[in-house]
Design a protein around this motif. Structure first.
Motif, mmCIF file in Angstrom:
data_model
loop_
_atom_site.group_PDB
_atom_site.id
_atom_site.type_symbol
_atom_site.label_atom_id
_atom_site.label_comp_id
_atom_site.label_asym_id
_atom_site.label_seq_id
_atom_site.Cartn_x
_atom_site.Cartn_y
_atom_site.Cartn_z
ATOM 1 N N ALA A 127 -26.733 57.984 11.294
ATOM 2 C CA ALA A 127 -27.568 56.987 10.630
ATOM 3 C C ALA A 127 -26.884 56.395 9.404
ATOM 4 O O ALA A 127 -26.881 55.172 9.202
ATOM 5 C CB ALA A 127 -28.909 57.621 10.236
ATOM 6 N N VAL A 128 -26.282 57.256 8.607
ATOM 7 C CA VAL A 128 -25.651 56.782 7.368
ATOM 8 C C VAL A 128 -24.488 55.843 7.661
ATOM 9 O O VAL A 128 -24.242 54.886 6.911
ATOM 10 C CB VAL A 128 -25.192 57.991 6.527
ATOM 11 N N LEU A 129 -23.778 56.077 8.750
ATOM 12 C CA LEU A 129 -22.572 55.303 9.053
ATOM 13 C C LEU A 129 -22.791 54.199 10.089
ATOM 14 O O LEU A 129 -21.862 53.461 10.405
ATOM 15 C CB LEU A 129 -21.463 56.233 9.527
ATOM 16 N N ALA A 130 -23.995 54.092 10.641
ATOM 17 C CA ALA A 130 -24.223 53.154 11.744
ATOM 18 C C ALA A 130 -23.914 51.713 11.357
ATOM 19 O O ALA A 130 -23.275 50.972 12.118
ATOM 20 C CB ALA A 130 -25.666 53.272 12.243
ATOM 21 N N ALA A 174 -24.562 53.090 3.375
ATOM 22 C CA ALA A 174 -25.811 53.751 3.693
ATOM 23 C C ALA A 174 -27.026 53.246 2.923
ATOM 24 O O ALA A 174 -27.965 53.988 2.704
ATOM 25 C CB ALA A 174 -25.652 55.250 3.455
ATOM 26 N N ASP A 175 -27.050 52.019 2.491
ATOM 27 C CA ASP A 175 -28.233 51.481 1.841
ATOM 28 C C ASP A 175 -29.384 51.498 2.842
ATOM 29 O O ASP A 175 -29.428 50.716 3.781
ATOM 30 C CB ASP A 175 -27.943 50.051 1.365
ATOM 31 N N ASN A 176 -30.340 52.399 2.617
ATOM 32 C CA ASN A 176 -31.398 52.601 3.614
ATOM 33 C C ASN A 176 -32.201 51.341 3.886
ATOM 34 O O ASN A 176 -32.740 51.176 4.987
ATOM 35 C CB ASN A 176 -32.348 53.704 3.134
ATOM 36 N N SER A 177 -32.291 50.451 2.911
ATOM 37 C CA SER A 177 -33.087 49.239 3.108
ATOM 38 C C SER A 177 -32.479 48.322 4.157
ATOM 39 O O SER A 177 -33.166 47.430 4.672
ATOM 40 C CB SER A 177 -33.240 48.493 1.777
ATOM 41 N N THR A 178 -31.196 48.526 4.480
ATOM 42 C CA THR A 178 -30.547 47.680 5.479
ATOM 43 C C THR A 178 -30.532 48.324 6.864
ATOM 44 O O THR A 178 -30.013 47.736 7.806
ATOM 45 C CB THR A 178 -29.094 47.375 5.067
ATOM 46 N N TRP A 179 -31.072 49.522 6.987
ATOM 47 C CA TRP A 179 -31.076 50.197 8.288
ATOM 48 C C TRP A 179 -31.992 49.467 9.256
ATOM 49 O O TRP A 179 -33.081 48.994 8.889
ATOM 50 C CB TRP A 179 -31.553 51.635 8.140
ATOM 51 N N THR A 180 -31.564 49.396 10.496
ATOM 52 C CA THR A 180 -32.414 48.817 11.532
ATOM 53 C C THR A 180 -33.548 49.789 11.865
ATOM 54 O O THR A 180 -33.527 50.976 11.493
ATOM 55 C CB THR A 180 -31.613 48.544 12.806
ATOM 56 N N GLU A 181 -34.514 49.295 12.588
ATOM 57 C CA GLU A 181 -35.621 50.151 13.019
ATOM 58 C C GLU A 181 -35.116 51.314 13.867
ATOM 59 O O GLU A 181 -35.618 52.444 13.770
ATOM 60 C CB GLU A 181 -36.635 49.315 13.805
ATOM 61 N N ASN A 182 -34.111 51.049 14.709
ATOM 62 C CA ASN A 182 -33.557 52.117 15.545
ATOM 63 C C ASN A 182 -32.896 53.199 14.694
ATOM 64 O O ASN A 182 -33.083 54.399 14.932
ATOM 65 C CB ASN A 182 -32.530 51.551 16.525
ATOM 66 N N VAL A 183 -32.105 52.780 13.720
ATOM 67 C CA VAL A 183 -31.418 53.748 12.866
ATOM 68 C C VAL A 183 -32.435 54.543 12.050
ATOM 69 O O VAL A 183 -32.319 55.769 11.908
ATOM 70 C CB VAL A 183 -30.409 53.030 11.957
ATOM 71 N N GLN A 184 -33.424 53.850 11.514
ATOM 72 C CA GLN A 184 -34.442 54.556 10.731
ATOM 73 C C GLN A 184 -35.194 55.557 11.592
ATOM 74 O O GLN A 184 -35.496 56.674 11.155
ATOM 75 C CB GLN A 184 -35.421 53.551 10.118
ATOM 76 N N GLY A 185 -35.486 55.188 12.842
ATOM 77 C CA GLY A 185 -36.173 56.114 13.736
ATOM 78 C C GLY A 185 -35.331 57.339 14.036
ATOM 79 O O GLY A 185 -35.829 58.475 14.037
#
Length: 538
Positions: free
Chosen positions: A340-343, A18-29
Protein backbone atom coordinates in the motif's frame (compact mmCIF):
# COMPACT_ATOMS: atom_id res chain seq x y z
CA UNK A 1 25.96 -0.45 20.52
CA UNK A 2 27.19 1.50 17.50
CA UNK A 3 24.99 4.56 16.99
CA UNK A 4 25.22 6.10 13.55
CA UNK A 5 24.55 9.80 13.05
CA UNK A 6 21.31 11.06 11.60
CA UNK A 7 22.79 12.42 8.39
CA UNK A 8 20.26 14.48 6.42
CA UNK A 9 21.57 14.98 2.91
CA UNK A 10 18.45 16.27 1.23
CA UNK A 11 18.20 13.11 -0.85
CA UNK A 12 15.84 11.35 1.52
CA UNK A 13 12.81 13.56 1.91
CA UNK A 14 9.81 12.15 3.76
CA UNK A 15 6.45 11.64 2.09
CA UNK A 16 7.83 10.58 -1.28
CA UNK A 17 5.40 7.73 -1.84
CA UNK A 18 2.92 7.23 0.93
CA UNK A 19 0.69 10.28 1.34
CA UNK A 20 -2.46 8.45 2.40
CA UNK A 21 -4.72 11.13 0.96
CA UNK A 22 -3.56 10.15 -2.53
CA UNK A 23 -4.25 6.43 -2.12
CA UNK A 24 -6.85 4.95 -4.42
CA UNK A 25 -9.89 3.20 -3.03
CA UNK A 26 -8.28 -0.14 -3.89
CA UNK A 27 -5.06 0.68 -2.05
CA UNK A 28 -6.94 2.00 0.96
CA UNK A 29 -9.05 -1.16 1.06
CA UNK A 30 -5.98 -3.37 0.89
CA UNK A 31 -4.34 -1.44 3.69
CA UNK A 32 -7.35 -1.15 5.98
CA UNK A 33 -8.47 -4.76 5.65
CA UNK A 34 -4.98 -6.13 6.28
CA UNK A 35 -4.42 -3.89 9.29
CA UNK A 36 -7.79 -4.85 10.81
CA UNK A 37 -6.73 -8.49 10.45
CA UNK A 38 -3.31 -7.94 12.00
CA UNK A 39 -4.78 -5.86 14.83
CA UNK A 40 -6.43 -9.04 16.07
CA UNK A 41 -3.03 -10.76 16.26
CA UNK A 42 -1.22 -7.96 18.06
CA UNK A 43 0.03 -8.64 21.59
CA UNK A 44 0.44 -5.13 22.99
CA UNK A 45 1.74 -6.44 26.32
CA UNK A 46 4.82 -7.83 24.54
CA UNK A 47 5.00 -5.57 21.48
CA UNK A 48 4.92 -8.34 18.87
CA UNK A 49 2.41 -9.92 16.55
CA UNK A 50 1.47 -13.45 17.39
CA UNK A 51 2.63 -15.76 14.62
CA UNK A 52 0.09 -15.59 11.81
CA UNK A 53 0.14 -19.36 11.51
CA UNK A 54 -2.66 -20.22 13.90
CA UNK A 55 -1.08 -23.57 14.76
CA UNK A 56 2.01 -22.02 16.35
CA UNK A 57 0.85 -22.21 20.00
CA UNK A 58 0.76 -18.43 20.54
CA UNK A 59 4.38 -17.88 19.63
CA UNK A 60 5.21 -14.48 18.17
CA UNK A 61 6.88 -13.51 14.89
CA UNK A 62 9.57 -10.92 14.22
CA UNK A 63 9.27 -10.24 10.50
CA UNK A 64 5.50 -9.77 10.36
CA UNK A 65 5.75 -7.55 13.46
CA UNK A 66 8.08 -5.21 11.53
CA UNK A 67 5.62 -5.05 8.63
CA UNK A 68 2.78 -4.35 11.05
CA UNK A 69 4.79 -1.57 12.66
CA UNK A 70 5.08 0.13 9.27
CA UNK A 71 1.31 -0.14 8.96
CA UNK A 72 0.86 1.46 12.37
CA UNK A 73 3.05 4.40 11.34
CA UNK A 74 1.08 4.80 8.13
CA UNK A 75 -2.29 4.65 9.91
CA UNK A 76 -1.19 7.00 12.72
CA UNK A 77 -4.33 6.76 14.85
CA UNK A 78 -4.64 6.79 18.65
CA UNK A 79 -1.48 5.16 20.07
CA UNK A 80 -0.33 3.59 16.77
CA UNK A 81 3.01 5.38 16.72
CA UNK A 82 3.82 4.44 20.31
CA UNK A 83 3.09 0.79 19.55
CA UNK A 84 5.15 0.96 16.36
CA UNK A 85 8.15 2.30 18.27
CA UNK A 86 7.72 -0.45 20.86
CA UNK A 87 7.77 -3.09 18.10
CA UNK A 88 10.79 -1.51 16.41
CA UNK A 89 12.76 -1.56 19.66
CA UNK A 90 11.82 -5.19 20.26
CA UNK A 91 12.76 -6.31 16.76
CA UNK A 92 16.11 -4.55 16.99
CA UNK A 93 16.64 -5.96 20.47
CA UNK A 94 16.39 -9.41 18.94
CA UNK A 95 18.95 -8.74 16.21
CA UNK A 96 22.09 -10.90 16.23
CA UNK A 97 25.10 -8.67 16.85
CA UNK A 98 27.96 -11.12 17.38
CA UNK A 99 30.25 -10.37 14.44
CA UNK A 100 31.92 -13.80 14.72
CA UNK A 101 28.71 -15.64 13.75
CA UNK A 102 27.49 -16.35 10.24
CA UNK A 103 24.06 -15.03 11.24
CA UNK A 104 25.43 -11.67 12.38
CA UNK A 105 23.06 -8.84 11.51
CA UNK A 106 19.95 -10.87 10.82
CA UNK A 107 16.96 -10.98 13.16
CA UNK A 108 15.70 -13.73 15.42
CA UNK A 109 12.58 -15.40 14.11
CA UNK A 110 10.59 -15.01 17.31
CA UNK A 111 11.30 -13.75 20.82
CA UNK A 112 10.77 -17.19 22.38
CA UNK A 113 13.51 -18.65 20.18
CA UNK A 114 16.46 -20.24 22.02
CA UNK A 115 19.98 -19.01 21.47
CA UNK A 116 21.07 -19.97 17.96
CA UNK A 117 24.23 -22.04 17.61
CA UNK A 118 24.13 -23.96 20.88
CA UNK A 119 24.35 -27.72 21.30
CA UNK A 120 20.63 -27.93 21.98
CA UNK A 121 19.67 -25.46 19.21
CA UNK A 122 22.19 -25.82 16.38
CA UNK A 123 22.53 -23.12 13.75
CA UNK A 124 20.78 -24.18 10.55
CA UNK A 125 20.53 -21.67 7.73
CA UNK A 126 16.91 -21.05 6.64
CA UNK A 127 15.76 -22.95 9.71
CA UNK A 128 16.92 -21.68 13.11
CA UNK A 129 18.01 -18.47 11.38
CA UNK A 130 17.19 -16.89 8.04
CA UNK A 131 19.72 -14.66 6.25
CA UNK A 132 17.00 -13.11 4.07
CA UNK A 133 15.40 -11.48 7.10
CA UNK A 134 18.18 -8.90 7.03
CA UNK A 135 16.61 -7.70 3.79
CA UNK A 136 12.94 -8.15 4.70
CA UNK A 137 13.27 -6.23 7.96
CA UNK A 138 15.97 -3.83 6.81
CA UNK A 139 14.02 -2.59 3.78
CA UNK A 140 10.96 -2.10 5.98
CA UNK A 141 12.99 0.04 8.36
CA UNK A 142 14.17 2.17 5.43
CA UNK A 143 10.60 2.74 4.23
CA UNK A 144 9.76 3.86 7.77
CA UNK A 145 12.58 6.40 7.74
CA UNK A 146 11.78 7.63 4.25
CA UNK A 147 8.05 8.03 4.75
CA UNK A 148 7.44 8.54 8.45
CA UNK A 149 10.59 9.87 10.11
CA UNK A 150 8.55 12.86 11.31
CA UNK A 151 6.52 10.40 13.40
CA UNK A 152 9.56 8.67 14.90
CA UNK A 153 11.65 9.90 17.80
CA UNK A 154 15.33 10.65 17.25
CA UNK A 155 16.17 7.71 19.51
CA UNK A 156 14.16 5.30 17.36
CA UNK A 157 15.72 6.62 14.17
CA UNK A 158 19.19 6.12 15.66
CA UNK A 159 18.26 2.57 16.67
CA UNK A 160 17.12 1.86 13.13
CA UNK A 161 20.26 3.21 11.52
CA UNK A 162 22.40 1.23 13.93
CA UNK A 163 20.40 -1.91 13.14
CA UNK A 164 20.75 -1.28 9.41
CA UNK A 165 24.51 -1.08 9.83
CA UNK A 166 24.61 -4.55 11.41
CA UNK A 167 22.26 -5.94 8.75
CA UNK A 168 24.28 -4.48 5.90
CA UNK A 169 27.65 -5.67 7.16
CA UNK A 170 26.14 -9.04 8.01
CA UNK A 171 24.86 -9.40 4.45
CA UNK A 172 28.45 -9.18 3.22
CA UNK A 173 29.09 -12.48 4.99
CA UNK A 174 26.87 -14.10 2.36
CA UNK A 175 28.71 -15.79 -0.50
CA UNK A 176 26.86 -18.21 -2.71
CA UNK A 177 28.15 -21.74 -2.29
CA UNK A 178 29.98 -21.01 0.98
CA UNK A 179 28.75 -22.29 4.35
CA UNK A 180 25.46 -23.42 2.89
CA UNK A 181 24.50 -19.97 1.62
CA UNK A 182 22.78 -19.62 -1.74
CA UNK A 183 22.87 -15.86 -2.30
CA UNK A 184 24.02 -15.20 -5.84
CA UNK A 185 22.98 -12.17 -7.93
CA UNK A 186 20.58 -14.57 -9.65
CA UNK A 187 18.64 -15.07 -6.40
CA UNK A 188 16.61 -12.07 -7.42
CA UNK A 189 14.51 -11.02 -4.46
CA UNK A 190 17.14 -10.99 -1.64
CA UNK A 191 19.86 -9.84 -4.05
CA UNK A 192 17.85 -6.76 -5.04
CA UNK A 193 17.17 -5.97 -1.38
CA UNK A 194 20.82 -6.46 -0.42
CA UNK A 195 22.06 -4.03 -3.05
CA UNK A 196 19.46 -1.45 -2.08
CA UNK A 197 20.05 -1.50 1.68
CA UNK A 198 23.82 -1.21 1.25
CA UNK A 199 23.54 1.62 -1.27
CA UNK A 200 20.91 3.49 0.71
CA UNK A 201 22.73 3.26 4.02
CA UNK A 202 26.02 4.25 2.40
CA UNK A 203 24.46 7.42 1.06
CA UNK A 204 22.60 8.13 4.29
CA UNK A 205 25.69 7.85 6.51
CA UNK A 206 28.31 9.03 4.00
CA UNK A 207 29.97 5.61 4.05
CA UNK A 208 31.60 5.35 0.64
CA UNK A 209 32.48 1.68 1.12
CA UNK A 210 28.86 0.75 1.68
CA UNK A 211 27.72 2.86 -1.24
CA UNK A 212 30.30 1.29 -3.54
CA UNK A 213 29.44 -2.20 -2.35
CA UNK A 214 25.74 -1.71 -3.01
CA UNK A 215 26.35 -0.19 -6.42
CA UNK A 216 28.74 -2.98 -7.42
CA UNK A 217 26.34 -5.71 -6.36
CA UNK A 218 23.49 -3.97 -8.17
CA UNK A 219 25.62 -3.88 -11.32
CA UNK A 220 26.00 -7.66 -11.17
CA UNK A 221 22.22 -8.05 -10.89
CA UNK A 222 21.68 -5.65 -13.79
CA UNK A 223 24.20 -7.37 -16.06
CA UNK A 224 22.51 -10.69 -15.40
CA UNK A 225 19.07 -9.22 -16.08
CA UNK A 226 20.27 -7.73 -19.35
CA UNK A 227 21.14 -11.16 -20.75
CA UNK A 228 17.45 -12.09 -21.06
CA UNK A 229 15.56 -8.94 -19.98
CA UNK A 230 13.97 -10.99 -17.21
CA UNK A 231 14.57 -11.68 -13.55
CA UNK A 232 16.64 -14.80 -12.96
CA UNK A 233 14.02 -15.88 -10.40
CA UNK A 234 11.32 -15.88 -13.05
CA UNK A 235 7.53 -15.97 -12.68
CA UNK A 236 6.87 -16.66 -9.03
CA UNK A 237 3.56 -15.61 -7.52
CA UNK A 238 5.38 -14.77 -4.31
CA UNK A 239 8.91 -13.75 -5.24
CA UNK A 240 8.18 -11.73 -8.37
CA UNK A 241 6.08 -9.63 -6.00
CA UNK A 242 9.02 -9.22 -3.63
CA UNK A 243 11.40 -8.34 -6.48
CA UNK A 244 8.97 -5.69 -7.74
CA UNK A 245 8.95 -4.27 -4.21
CA UNK A 246 12.75 -4.15 -4.26
CA UNK A 247 12.90 -2.55 -7.69
CA UNK A 248 10.42 0.09 -6.52
CA UNK A 249 12.83 0.88 -3.69
CA UNK A 250 15.69 1.17 -6.21
CA UNK A 251 13.61 3.56 -8.29
CA UNK A 252 12.25 5.70 -5.46
CA UNK A 253 14.72 6.22 -2.64
CA UNK A 254 18.18 6.53 -4.16
CA UNK A 255 19.92 9.59 -5.64
CA UNK A 256 19.92 10.18 -9.37
CA UNK A 257 23.54 9.13 -9.83
CA UNK A 258 22.90 5.62 -8.48
CA UNK A 259 22.91 2.85 -11.06
CA UNK A 260 19.89 1.45 -9.21
CA UNK A 261 17.79 4.59 -9.65
CA UNK A 262 18.79 4.71 -13.32
CA UNK A 263 18.12 1.09 -14.26
CA UNK A 264 15.54 0.10 -11.65
CA UNK A 265 12.60 1.66 -13.53
CA UNK A 266 13.56 -0.21 -16.72
CA UNK A 267 13.82 -3.56 -14.93
CA UNK A 268 10.54 -2.91 -13.16
CA UNK A 269 8.67 -2.11 -16.39
CA UNK A 270 10.05 -5.13 -18.21
CA UNK A 271 9.15 -7.38 -15.29
CA UNK A 272 5.60 -6.04 -15.21
CA UNK A 273 5.31 -6.49 -18.98
CA UNK A 274 6.11 -10.20 -18.59
CA UNK A 275 3.63 -10.46 -15.73
CA UNK A 276 0.96 -8.82 -17.88
CA UNK A 277 1.48 -11.41 -20.62
CA UNK A 278 1.22 -14.30 -18.17
CA UNK A 279 -1.67 -12.97 -16.07
CA UNK A 280 -5.00 -14.63 -16.92
CA UNK A 281 -7.81 -12.40 -15.57
CA UNK A 282 -10.46 -15.11 -16.03
CA UNK A 283 -8.53 -17.69 -14.01
CA UNK A 284 -6.98 -15.05 -11.71
CA UNK A 285 -3.64 -16.81 -12.05
CA UNK A 286 -0.22 -16.16 -13.53
CA UNK A 287 0.15 -18.94 -16.08
CA UNK A 288 3.10 -21.31 -15.71
CA UNK A 289 5.79 -22.40 -15.77
CA UNK A 290 6.82 -21.16 -12.32
CA UNK A 291 10.34 -20.99 -10.95
CA UNK A 292 9.17 -21.05 -7.33
CA UNK A 293 5.60 -21.81 -6.34
CA UNK A 294 3.96 -21.99 -2.94
CA UNK A 295 0.85 -23.44 -4.54
CA UNK A 296 -0.72 -24.27 -7.87
CA UNK A 297 -3.78 -22.00 -7.92
CA UNK A 298 -3.49 -18.39 -6.78
CA UNK A 299 -7.17 -18.44 -5.80
CA UNK A 300 -6.23 -20.80 -2.97
CA UNK A 301 -2.83 -19.57 -1.77
CA UNK A 302 -2.00 -16.00 -0.91
CA UNK A 303 0.81 -14.59 -3.04
CA UNK A 304 2.55 -11.23 -2.87
CA UNK A 305 1.69 -10.64 -6.54
CA UNK A 306 -2.00 -10.96 -5.58
CA UNK A 307 -1.56 -7.99 -3.25
CA UNK A 308 -0.17 -5.88 -6.10
CA UNK A 309 -3.10 -6.97 -8.28
CA UNK A 310 -5.49 -5.97 -5.49
CA UNK A 311 -3.85 -2.54 -5.29
CA UNK A 312 -4.19 -1.89 -9.02
CA UNK A 313 -7.16 -3.98 -10.20
CA UNK A 314 -9.25 -4.21 -7.06
CA UNK A 315 -9.81 -7.06 -4.67
CA UNK A 316 -12.54 -8.74 -6.73
CA UNK A 317 -10.32 -8.80 -9.85
CA UNK A 318 -7.30 -10.13 -7.97
CA UNK A 319 -6.85 -13.72 -6.85
CA UNK A 320 -7.43 -12.77 -3.21
CA UNK A 321 -10.67 -14.19 -1.86
CA UNK A 322 -13.07 -12.29 0.39
CA UNK A 323 -11.38 -13.66 3.53
CA UNK A 324 -7.66 -13.71 2.68
CA UNK A 325 -6.67 -15.01 6.09
CA UNK A 326 -8.13 -18.45 5.35
CA UNK A 327 -6.04 -18.95 2.21
CA UNK A 328 -2.96 -21.12 2.51
CA UNK A 329 0.30 -19.20 2.97
CA UNK A 330 -1.85 -16.41 4.40
CA UNK A 331 0.99 -15.05 6.55
CA UNK A 332 2.15 -13.13 3.47
CA UNK A 333 -0.99 -11.02 3.81
CA UNK A 334 1.17 -9.09 6.29
CA UNK A 335 3.04 -7.70 3.25
CA UNK A 336 0.00 -5.52 2.51
CA UNK A 337 1.18 -2.33 4.30
CA UNK A 338 4.39 -2.32 2.25
CA UNK A 339 2.41 -2.77 -0.96
CA UNK A 340 0.00 0.00 0.00
CA UNK A 341 2.72 2.47 0.94
CA UNK A 342 4.61 1.92 -2.31
CA UNK A 343 1.70 1.38 -4.73
CA UNK A 344 1.58 4.96 -5.99
CA UNK A 345 5.36 5.16 -6.43
CA UNK A 346 5.39 1.97 -8.48
CA UNK A 347 2.39 3.00 -10.59
CA UNK A 348 4.17 6.22 -11.55
CA UNK A 349 6.90 4.12 -13.17
CA UNK A 350 4.41 2.45 -15.54
CA UNK A 351 2.27 3.82 -18.40
CA UNK A 352 -0.97 5.47 -17.24
CA UNK A 353 -3.20 2.82 -18.80
CA UNK A 354 -0.95 -0.16 -18.06
CA UNK A 355 -3.34 -2.02 -15.78
CA UNK A 356 -6.38 -1.58 -18.04
CA UNK A 357 -5.21 -4.52 -20.14
CA UNK A 358 -5.05 -6.82 -17.10
CA UNK A 359 -8.75 -6.64 -16.28
CA UNK A 360 -10.18 -8.94 -18.97
CA UNK A 361 -8.83 -11.75 -21.12
CA UNK A 362 -8.71 -10.24 -24.61
CA UNK A 363 -7.20 -12.81 -26.95
CA UNK A 364 -5.40 -16.12 -27.25
CA UNK A 365 -1.65 -15.68 -27.30
CA UNK A 366 1.75 -17.34 -27.14
CA UNK A 367 4.29 -15.85 -24.75
CA UNK A 368 7.99 -16.62 -25.10
CA UNK A 369 10.81 -15.60 -22.81
CA UNK A 370 14.20 -16.66 -21.51
CA UNK A 371 15.69 -16.64 -18.03
CA UNK A 372 19.10 -17.44 -16.60
CA UNK A 373 19.98 -18.40 -13.02
CA UNK A 374 23.70 -19.19 -12.66
CA UNK A 375 25.36 -21.20 -11.28
CA UNK A 376 22.44 -23.64 -11.28
CA UNK A 377 21.49 -23.07 -14.92
CA UNK A 378 24.05 -24.56 -17.30
CA UNK A 379 22.23 -22.96 -20.25
CA UNK A 380 19.76 -20.13 -20.64
CA UNK A 381 16.26 -21.45 -19.99
CA UNK A 382 13.59 -21.10 -22.69
CA UNK A 383 10.00 -20.52 -21.62
CA UNK A 384 6.87 -20.83 -23.75
CA UNK A 385 3.30 -20.34 -22.58
CA UNK A 386 0.07 -20.68 -24.54
CA UNK A 387 -2.93 -18.86 -23.12
CA UNK A 388 -6.53 -19.25 -24.19
CA UNK A 389 -9.77 -18.43 -22.45
CA UNK A 390 -10.20 -21.87 -20.87
CA UNK A 391 -6.71 -23.44 -20.88
CA UNK A 392 -3.14 -22.29 -20.30
CA UNK A 393 -0.14 -24.48 -21.13
CA UNK A 394 3.39 -23.56 -20.08
CA UNK A 395 6.69 -25.35 -20.43
CA UNK A 396 10.38 -24.71 -19.81
CA UNK A 397 13.51 -26.08 -21.47
CA UNK A 398 16.50 -26.22 -19.18
CA UNK A 399 19.73 -27.95 -18.24
CA UNK A 400 20.73 -27.53 -14.60
CA UNK A 401 23.23 -28.74 -12.06
CA UNK A 402 20.60 -30.40 -9.87
CA UNK A 403 17.04 -31.57 -9.93
CA UNK A 404 14.35 -29.26 -8.61
CA UNK A 405 15.90 -26.01 -9.78
CA UNK A 406 18.02 -23.70 -7.60
CA UNK A 407 16.15 -24.68 -4.43
CA UNK A 408 16.33 -28.40 -5.20
CA UNK A 409 12.58 -28.67 -4.64
CA UNK A 410 10.42 -30.61 -7.09
CA UNK A 411 7.30 -29.16 -5.46
CA UNK A 412 8.36 -25.51 -5.86
CA UNK A 413 10.24 -25.63 -9.18
CA UNK A 414 7.39 -26.20 -11.64
CA UNK A 415 8.73 -26.34 -15.21
CA UNK A 416 5.54 -27.57 -16.91
CA UNK A 417 2.04 -26.40 -15.98
CA UNK A 418 -1.46 -26.79 -17.39
CA UNK A 419 -4.36 -24.86 -15.90
CA UNK A 420 -7.99 -24.91 -16.96
CA UNK A 421 -11.43 -23.97 -15.72
CA UNK A 422 -14.12 -26.39 -14.67
CA UNK A 423 -17.64 -25.46 -13.66
CA UNK A 424 -16.46 -25.06 -10.07
CA UNK A 425 -12.82 -23.99 -9.99
CA UNK A 426 -9.42 -23.55 -11.59
CA UNK A 427 -7.68 -26.92 -12.01
CA UNK A 428 -4.02 -27.70 -12.50
CA UNK A 429 -1.69 -30.35 -13.86
CA UNK A 430 2.03 -29.95 -13.16
CA UNK A 431 5.13 -31.98 -13.92
CA UNK A 432 7.01 -33.17 -10.86
CA UNK A 433 10.52 -32.92 -12.38
CA UNK A 434 12.80 -35.93 -11.86
CA UNK A 435 15.71 -35.04 -14.14
CA UNK A 436 18.29 -32.24 -14.34
CA UNK A 437 17.41 -31.45 -17.97
CA UNK A 438 14.07 -31.06 -19.73
CA UNK A 439 13.00 -30.08 -23.23
CA UNK A 440 9.48 -28.67 -23.49
CA UNK A 441 7.48 -27.89 -26.62
CA UNK A 442 4.30 -25.89 -26.18
CA UNK A 443 1.53 -24.97 -28.58
CA UNK A 444 -2.20 -24.41 -28.08
CA UNK A 445 -3.67 -27.57 -26.59
CA UNK A 446 -0.36 -29.44 -26.69
CA UNK A 447 2.55 -30.07 -24.33
CA UNK A 448 5.50 -32.28 -25.25
CA UNK A 449 8.00 -33.15 -22.51
CA UNK A 450 11.34 -34.82 -23.18
CA UNK A 451 14.08 -35.80 -20.76
CA UNK A 452 17.15 -35.68 -23.04
CA UNK A 453 19.39 -37.48 -20.52
CA UNK A 454 16.79 -40.03 -19.45
CA UNK A 455 16.84 -43.78 -19.91
CA UNK A 456 14.69 -46.84 -19.32
CA UNK A 457 14.40 -46.00 -15.61
CA UNK A 458 12.94 -42.55 -16.29
CA UNK A 459 9.44 -41.71 -15.08
CA UNK A 460 7.12 -38.79 -15.79
CA UNK A 461 5.09 -37.86 -12.72
CA UNK A 462 2.12 -35.53 -13.16
CA UNK A 463 0.43 -33.91 -10.18
CA UNK A 464 -3.25 -33.18 -10.84
CA UNK A 465 -5.53 -31.10 -8.63
CA UNK A 466 -8.43 -32.43 -6.63
CA UNK A 467 -11.96 -31.52 -7.70
CA UNK A 468 -15.00 -30.40 -5.75
CA UNK A 469 -17.40 -32.16 -8.07
CA UNK A 470 -15.30 -35.30 -8.50
CA UNK A 471 -13.53 -36.13 -5.24
CA UNK A 472 -12.37 -39.57 -6.41
CA UNK A 473 -10.44 -40.21 -9.64
CA UNK A 474 -9.75 -43.63 -11.08
CA UNK A 475 -8.28 -42.59 -14.44
CA UNK A 476 -7.26 -39.62 -16.57
CA UNK A 477 -10.69 -39.84 -18.14
CA UNK A 478 -12.28 -38.88 -14.83
CA UNK A 479 -10.64 -35.46 -14.81
CA UNK A 480 -13.36 -32.79 -15.11
CA UNK A 481 -13.24 -30.07 -17.71
CA UNK A 482 -10.33 -31.32 -19.80
CA UNK A 483 -9.85 -34.30 -22.09
CA UNK A 484 -6.20 -35.43 -22.00
CA UNK A 485 -4.73 -37.73 -24.63
CA UNK A 486 -1.35 -39.34 -23.88
CA UNK A 487 1.23 -40.49 -26.41
CA UNK A 488 4.97 -40.29 -26.97
CA UNK A 489 7.29 -43.22 -26.30
CA UNK A 490 6.14 -43.84 -22.71
CA UNK A 491 3.98 -46.71 -21.60
CA UNK A 492 0.49 -45.32 -21.93
CA UNK A 493 -0.54 -47.23 -18.83
CA UNK A 494 0.22 -45.45 -15.58
CA UNK A 495 0.15 -45.78 -11.83
CA UNK A 496 -2.29 -43.64 -9.88
CA UNK A 497 -1.80 -42.41 -6.30
CA UNK A 498 -3.28 -39.81 -3.98
CA UNK A 499 -1.43 -37.32 -1.79
CA UNK A 500 -3.81 -36.43 1.00
CA UNK A 501 -3.90 -34.69 4.34
CA UNK A 502 -5.34 -37.75 6.03
CA UNK A 503 -3.98 -40.57 3.92
CA UNK A 504 -2.74 -41.74 0.57
CA UNK A 505 0.75 -42.62 -0.58
CA UNK A 506 2.19 -39.10 -0.15
CA UNK A 507 1.65 -35.84 1.68
CA UNK A 508 0.16 -32.67 0.14
CA UNK A 509 2.50 -30.20 -1.57
CA UNK A 510 2.32 -26.72 -0.04
CA UNK A 511 -0.94 -27.93 1.58
CA UNK A 512 -2.43 -28.77 -1.85
CA UNK A 513 -3.77 -32.31 -2.08
CA UNK A 514 -3.27 -33.88 -5.50
CA UNK A 515 -3.56 -36.98 -7.65
CA UNK A 516 -0.31 -38.42 -8.97
CA UNK A 517 -0.19 -40.06 -12.42
CA UNK A 518 3.17 -41.71 -13.11
CA UNK A 519 4.23 -42.93 -16.56
CA UNK A 520 7.22 -45.24 -16.96
CA UNK A 521 9.25 -46.31 -19.98
CA UNK A 522 9.04 -49.66 -21.81
CA UNK A 523 11.50 -52.37 -20.78
CA UNK A 524 14.93 -52.04 -22.41
CA UNK A 525 13.97 -48.60 -23.74
CA UNK A 526 16.66 -46.61 -25.54
CA UNK A 527 16.55 -42.97 -26.60
CA UNK A 528 15.15 -39.81 -25.05
CA UNK A 529 11.99 -40.39 -22.99
CA UNK A 530 9.05 -38.35 -24.26
CA UNK A 531 5.54 -37.71 -22.99
CA UNK A 532 3.06 -35.92 -25.23
CA UNK A 533 -0.15 -34.48 -23.81
CA UNK A 534 -2.89 -33.27 -26.13
CA UNK A 535 -5.67 -31.29 -24.52
CA UNK A 536 -9.27 -30.46 -25.33
CA UNK A 537 -11.62 -28.53 -23.03
CA UNK A 538 -14.95 -30.23 -22.41
Amino acid sequence: MLLLPLVLTGLFATGTAADNSTWTENVQGLFSESMTWMDRYYDSSLGYLYDLDREDALRHNTRSSAWYALGLLARNEDNDVDEAEKIIANVIGGQFTDESKQWYGTYQKYPEEPEVGTAVYPARIYSSWDPNWRGFVGTTFIVMLEEYSDRLSDETQELILDSLYHATVGDTYRVGGVNGDNLYPAYSNPAIMRAFVSGWLGHRTNDDNMTTSGEAYAQEIIELFNITDTLSEFNSGTYTGVSLFGLTLWSTYLPEDSVMSKVGPVMLRETWEAVAQLWHPGMKNMAGPWDRAYGYDMNRYLSVMALWFWAYLGKDASSVIDQPEIMTHSADYAWAPLVAVLANAQAELLPDDFFDGLKTFDEDRIFEAQAYYPPYDLDIRNITTSLSEKVTVGGMTYRQTQGGGPTGSSTSFTPAVIQWTTDDEVAFLTLRPTERALRSEVSPGRLSLTYPDGDASTVFTLAVSTFLGKPTLSSLGDIPGLEISVSGNVNTSYSLAFAGENGGSASPAHTFEYWSFTFSMPDEFEGAPNLLLELQPR
